[in-house]
Write a protein that holds these residues in place. Sequence first.
Motif, PDB file in Angstrom:
ATOM      1  N   LEU A 251     -40.621  26.652  86.476  1.00  0.00           N
ATOM      2  CA  LEU A 251     -40.481  28.449  86.333  1.00  0.00           C
ATOM      3  C   LEU A 251     -41.833  29.015  86.768  1.00  0.00           C
ATOM      4  CD1 LEU A 251     -38.694  30.779  85.433  1.00  0.00           C
ATOM      5  CD2 LEU A 251     -39.415  30.144  83.196  1.00  0.00           C
ATOM      6  N   GLY A 252     -43.069  28.312  85.988  1.00  0.00           N
ATOM      7  CA  GLY A 252     -44.292  29.076  86.561  1.00  0.00           C
ATOM      8  C   GLY A 252     -44.427  29.332  87.692  1.00  0.00           C
ATOM      9  N   ALA A 253     -44.158  27.920  88.640  1.00  0.00           N
ATOM     10  CA  ALA A 253     -44.578  28.177  89.911  1.00  0.00           C
ATOM     11  C   ALA A 253     -43.545  28.952  90.733  1.00  0.00           C
ATOM     12  CB  ALA A 253     -44.255  26.562  90.559  1.00  0.00           C
ATOM     13  N   LEU A 254     -42.245  29.071  90.351  1.00  0.00           N
ATOM     14  CA  LEU A 254     -41.235  30.003  91.064  1.00  0.00           C
ATOM     15  C   LEU A 254     -41.861  31.366  90.853  1.00  0.00           C
ATOM     16  CD1 LEU A 254     -38.769  30.634  92.071  1.00  0.00           C
ATOM     17  CD2 LEU A 254     -37.599  30.672  89.801  1.00  0.00           C
ATOM     18  N   LEU A 255     -41.975  31.755  89.541  1.00  0.00           N
ATOM     19  CA  LEU A 255     -42.560  33.153  89.334  1.00  0.00           C
ATOM     20  C   LEU A 255     -43.768  33.474  90.097  1.00  0.00           C
ATOM     21  CD1 LEU A 255     -41.826  33.392  85.478  1.00  0.00           C
ATOM     22  CD2 LEU A 255     -40.239  34.089  87.628  1.00  0.00           C
ATOM     23  N   GLY A 256     -44.719  32.459  90.278  1.00  0.00           N
ATOM     24  CA  GLY A 256     -45.978  33.071  91.072  1.00  0.00           C
ATOM     25  C   GLY A 256     -45.883  32.924  92.355  1.00  0.00           C
ATOM     26  N   GLU A 257     -44.953  32.026  92.944  1.00  0.00           N
ATOM     27  CA  GLU A 257     -44.799  32.109  94.298  1.00  0.00           C
ATOM     28  C   GLU A 257     -43.941  33.332  94.814  1.00  0.00           C
ATOM     29  OE1 GLU A 257     -46.087  30.471  96.854  1.00  0.00           O
ATOM     30  OE2 GLU A 257     -47.294  29.101  95.525  1.00  0.00           O
ATOM     31  N   ALA A 258     -42.966  33.513  94.039  1.00  0.00           N
ATOM     32  CA  ALA A 258     -42.200  34.644  94.264  1.00  0.00           C
ATOM     33  C   ALA A 258     -42.941  36.243  94.337  1.00  0.00           C
ATOM     34  CB  ALA A 258     -41.029  34.959  93.212  1.00  0.00           C
ATOM     35  N   ALA A 259     -43.943  36.346  93.317  1.00  0.00           N
ATOM     36  CA  ALA A 259     -44.613  37.296  92.971  1.00  0.00           C
ATOM     37  C   ALA A 259     -45.658  37.456  94.387  1.00  0.00           C
ATOM     38  CB  ALA A 259     -45.417  37.412  91.872  1.00  0.00           C
ATOM     39  N   LEU A 260     -46.134  36.559  94.928  1.00  0.00           N
ATOM     40  CA  LEU A 260     -46.891  36.496  95.919  1.00  0.00           C
ATOM     41  C   LEU A 260     -46.377  37.042  97.151  1.00  0.00           C
ATOM     42  CD1 LEU A 260     -49.085  33.257  95.331  1.00  0.00           C
ATOM     43  CD2 LEU A 260     -49.842  35.415  95.003  1.00  0.00           C
ATOM     44  N   ALA A 261     -44.887  36.621  97.278  1.00  0.00           N
ATOM     45  CA  ALA A 261     -44.017  37.129  98.526  1.00  0.00           C
ATOM     46  C   ALA A 261     -43.681  38.225  98.209  1.00  0.00           C
ATOM     47  CB  ALA A 261     -43.078  35.971  98.748  1.00  0.00           C
ATOM     48  N   GLY A 262     -43.839  38.996  97.251  1.00  0.00           N
ATOM     49  CA  GLY A 262     -43.359  40.544  96.905  1.00  0.00           C
ATOM     50  C   GLY A 262     -42.373  40.424  96.053  1.00  0.00           C
ATOM     51  N   ARG A 263     -41.650  39.505  95.541  1.00  0.00           N
ATOM     52  CA  ARG A 263     -40.657  39.364  94.760  1.00  0.00           C
ATOM     53  C   ARG A 263     -41.172  39.452  93.160  1.00  0.00           C
ATOM     54  NH1 ARG A 263     -35.281  39.007  95.794  1.00  0.00           N
ATOM     55  NH2 ARG A 263     -34.708  38.728  97.989  1.00  0.00           N
ATOM     56  N   ASP A 264     -41.906  40.330  92.835  1.00  0.00           N
ATOM     57  CA  ASP A 264     -42.752  40.547  91.696  1.00  0.00           C
ATOM     58  C   ASP A 264     -41.868  41.561  90.502  1.00  0.00           C
ATOM     59  OD1 ASP A 264     -42.735  43.221  92.646  1.00  0.00           O
ATOM     60  OD2 ASP A 264     -44.879  43.196  92.467  1.00  0.00           O
ATOM     61  N   LYS A 265     -40.576  41.589  90.474  1.00  0.00           N
ATOM     62  CA  LYS A 265     -39.638  42.110  89.421  1.00  0.00           C
ATOM     63  C   LYS A 265     -39.004  41.100  88.716  1.00  0.00           C
ATOM     64  CE  LYS A 265     -41.475  46.232  90.938  1.00  0.00           C
ATOM     65  NZ  LYS A 265     -41.860  45.693  92.438  1.00  0.00           N
ATOM     66  N   PHE A 358     -39.469  29.769  73.148  1.00  0.00           N
ATOM     67  CA  PHE A 358     -40.649  30.130  73.056  1.00  0.00           C
ATOM     68  C   PHE A 358     -41.822  29.720  73.752  1.00  0.00           C
ATOM     69  CE2 PHE A 358     -39.323  32.322  69.045  1.00  0.00           C
ATOM     70  CZ  PHE A 358     -39.105  33.540  69.672  1.00  0.00           C
ATOM     71  N   LEU A 359     -41.963  28.266  73.649  1.00  0.00           N
ATOM     72  CA  LEU A 359     -42.837  27.440  74.120  1.00  0.00           C
ATOM     73  C   LEU A 359     -42.692  27.288  75.537  1.00  0.00           C
ATOM     74  CD1 LEU A 359     -45.212  25.413  73.842  1.00  0.00           C
ATOM     75  CD2 LEU A 359     -43.819  23.441  73.345  1.00  0.00           C
ATOM     76  N   LEU A 360     -41.221  27.209  76.174  1.00  0.00           N
ATOM     77  CA  LEU A 360     -41.287  26.937  77.532  1.00  0.00           C
ATOM     78  C   LEU A 360     -41.885  28.099  78.286  1.00  0.00           C
ATOM     79  CD1 LEU A 360     -38.233  25.355  79.411  1.00  0.00           C
ATOM     80  CD2 LEU A 360     -39.092  27.842  80.071  1.00  0.00           C
ATOM     81  N   TRP A 361     -41.413  29.314  77.933  1.00  0.00           N
ATOM     82  CA  TRP A 361     -42.055  30.631  78.466  1.00  0.00           C
ATOM     83  C   TRP A 361     -43.441  30.652  78.407  1.00  0.00           C
ATOM     84  CZ3 TRP A 361     -40.230  34.000  82.038  1.00  0.00           C
ATOM     85  CH2 TRP A 361     -38.880  33.920  82.089  1.00  0.00           C
ATOM     86  N   GLU A 362     -44.113  30.131  77.294  1.00  0.00           N
ATOM     87  CA  GLU A 362     -45.675  30.110  77.034  1.00  0.00           C
ATOM     88  C   GLU A 362     -46.081  29.324  78.182  1.00  0.00           C
ATOM     89  OE1 GLU A 362     -45.709  31.171  72.547  1.00  0.00           O
ATOM     90  OE2 GLU A 362     -46.061  29.186  73.119  1.00  0.00           O
ATOM     91  N   ILE A 363     -45.585  27.953  78.528  1.00  0.00           N
ATOM     92  CA  ILE A 363     -46.172  27.014  79.342  1.00  0.00           C
ATOM     93  C   ILE A 363     -46.131  27.630  80.792  1.00  0.00           C
ATOM     94  CG2 ILE A 363     -46.009  24.838  80.315  1.00  0.00           C
ATOM     95  CD1 ILE A 363     -45.181  23.946  77.486  1.00  0.00           C
ATOM     96  N   ALA A 364     -44.893  28.187  80.988  1.00  0.00           N
ATOM     97  CA  ALA A 364     -44.605  28.767  82.394  1.00  0.00           C
ATOM     98  C   ALA A 364     -45.495  29.949  83.017  1.00  0.00           C
ATOM     99  CB  ALA A 364     -42.983  29.199  82.409  1.00  0.00           C
ATOM    100  N   VAL A 365     -45.655  30.858  82.021  1.00  0.00           N
ATOM    101  CA  VAL A 365     -46.709  31.821  82.188  1.00  0.00           C
ATOM    102  C   VAL A 365     -48.217  31.406  82.111  1.00  0.00           C
ATOM    103  CG1 VAL A 365     -47.698  34.092  81.017  1.00  0.00           C
ATOM    104  CG2 VAL A 365     -45.445  33.767  81.038  1.00  0.00           C
ATOM    105  N   ALA A 366     -48.439  30.479  81.491  1.00  0.00           N
ATOM    106  CA  ALA A 366     -49.837  29.805  81.694  1.00  0.00           C
ATOM    107  C   ALA A 366     -49.948  29.347  82.987  1.00  0.00           C
ATOM    108  CB  ALA A 366     -50.117  28.956  80.752  1.00  0.00           C
ATOM    109  N   ALA A 367     -48.952  28.513  83.797  1.00  0.00           N
ATOM    110  CA  ALA A 367     -48.910  28.132  85.164  1.00  0.00           C
ATOM    111  C   ALA A 367     -48.693  29.151  86.096  1.00  0.00           C
ATOM    112  CB  ALA A 367     -47.566  27.192  85.238  1.00  0.00           C
ATOM    113  N   THR A 368     -48.167  30.293  85.774  1.00  0.00           N
ATOM    114  CA  THR A 368     -48.130  31.452  86.764  1.00  0.00           C
ATOM    115  C   THR A 368     -49.549  32.052  86.870  1.00  0.00           C
ATOM    116  OG1 THR A 368     -45.766  31.728  86.145  1.00  0.00           O
ATOM    117  CG2 THR A 368     -47.152  33.771  86.912  1.00  0.00           C
ATOM    118  N   GLY A 369     -50.271  32.020  85.767  1.00  0.00           N
ATOM    119  CA  GLY A 369     -51.390  32.583  85.900  1.00  0.00           C
ATOM    120  C   GLY A 369     -52.509  31.761  86.525  1.00  0.00           C
ATOM    121  N   ARG A 370     -52.187  30.608  87.024  1.00  0.00           N
ATOM    122  CA  ARG A 370     -52.977  29.787  87.723  1.00  0.00           C
ATOM    123  C   ARG A 370     -52.521  29.975  89.200  1.00  0.00           C
ATOM    124  NH1 ARG A 370     -56.630  25.101  88.028  1.00  0.00           N
ATOM    125  NH2 ARG A 370     -55.952  23.648  89.834  1.00  0.00           N
TER     126      ARG A 370
END
Length: 563
Positions: A251-265, A358-370
């Motif tokens: 999930l973190g990788a998906l959200l990050g890569e999508a945001a970098l490609a302009g899908r940031d909503k 709760f924990l899954l989203w916390e880990i995902a967002v930490a990965a998105t930050g990376r």
Amino acid sequence: MDQWLLPAWLNAAMGRRLEALEADRFGARLWEADATLWKPDDEGHQGVIRNALGWLSVFEAVRGDVATLESFVDDLRSEGYRSAVLLGMGGSSLAPEVMRDVLGVREGYLDLHVLDSTDPAAVLAVEAAVDLETTAFIVASKSGGTTETASFHAYFYERLKELDGDHAGHHFMAITDEGTSLQKEALDQGFRAVFVNPSDIGGRYSALSFFGLVPAALMGIDLERLLDGARAVAVACGPEVPASENPALRLGALLGEAALAGRDKLTLLAEPPLRPLGAWVEQLVAESTGKEGRGILPVDLETPGDPAVYGDDRVFVSVGLQTVAATGYAQQVMDLAAAGHPVVGWELGDVYELGGMFLLWEIAVAATGRVLDIDPFDQPNVQESKDNTKRLLAGFVAGGELLEELPEGDGRVAFPVDDDELPAALAAFFAQARAGDYVALQAYVQPGERVWDDLQALRLELRDQLRLATTLGYGPRFLHSTGQLHKGGPNTGLFLQLVSRDQTDVEIPGQPYGFSVLKRAQARGDLGALRAHGCRALRIDLGDDPGAGVRRLAALVAGALDE
């Protein structure tokens, strides 16, 4: 069960990112609390991050306190306490509110009310909803100095003193970090208990610490079962699990890569039993990623529409329950995927898997930050609005009135909703909209079902006509959620600040102003911060009746968009 319905290009980008995370041992190093996963060459950030990773272990450490919490609650129940009021903002209030709305209050336990609005009518509404003599108050603040929380505390402590005199403190408990002013004040006032939370946990990552579990215990929620959900996710996302099989890193990788490609909503979709989770995810994602001109905008409670109303900047994440019968909602999700939008879906076995979410989203967002190369644990722009508010309040104390203009001035302050010039101002404002922008409705009004429905109708009109993502939040609540992203994230927002005229004020003990003045100063302070960042912002005074004002504004907006 989870499903990943992704366009081929995004699936490939996510795969490459997961390979990189695996090569960097991200999963294993995360569980080792390795601060160098983010901003390794910046000592300022490293100091913040090293003191922000306690959430990785607190859900196990806190198990040793479960019996004590349950005994504490049993004592309250035996003494006749029937309600609890949580006084807190953002990370101190959102997780308990989600747990109340998803898991419910067990029969015979304390009904939880959350106060996170400085609107004077909202303060009075909470007071009217409870019997003060049988109500316990939770003063929750990590820093111990949150302005809103301190004001709520002062008000209700004074009210209890009027009823119980020197025993007023027995109605109160505090949740805070070690050594805060709140901890000292709680001891001085004879609070029933002070729960000292580990200081290495940021507010938005504190759902499974005392900030979440103390209110949960008061409601009779099964804490062990809730924590079991987190433990199951910790195993599924453990240090030995390959990144490609780790649902949180995916999930973190998906959200990050999508945001970098302009899908940031990030558009959150949920079946009704789990819909409240979105408010907590909103804060976690917005405050963690919205900085350095980057970030992901969470879009919560935006009623699903036809795929044609969405731009190419969306990613959809849906959450449902396996036990809920299939509805038209599932077909809407499939239609979005068929239209080329990325869709990720989860089905939970039962509502107590909320702890794992709760924990899954916390880990995902930490990965998105990376992925985004930001520090997901700081909030560098939050203080700006607070500083402006303090400056305005100081001016009120000195001169007896709240100056509507900050000293440097920033043009016209507000349009009354019945101003003849407002239609042209709205048309000019929305003419600035570009693909990839979003519209944020910031409502400094008393929260309520009717006004919410009116605001939602306005919101959907804007989305459908402009094909832009929309957000809606009450002020000052949203300042502790999406406020960081508004100032620190991409400058793609169009901000409609909606204010109203309070019919009454409520004094804040110890201050020369009341809640109405505080709320107005917060609204004006945030507007100044937005404009200092060059953001597009328009302030509208809804008048004495916020609902009627919103409905009139909706008609004006429809006319402006038709031009």
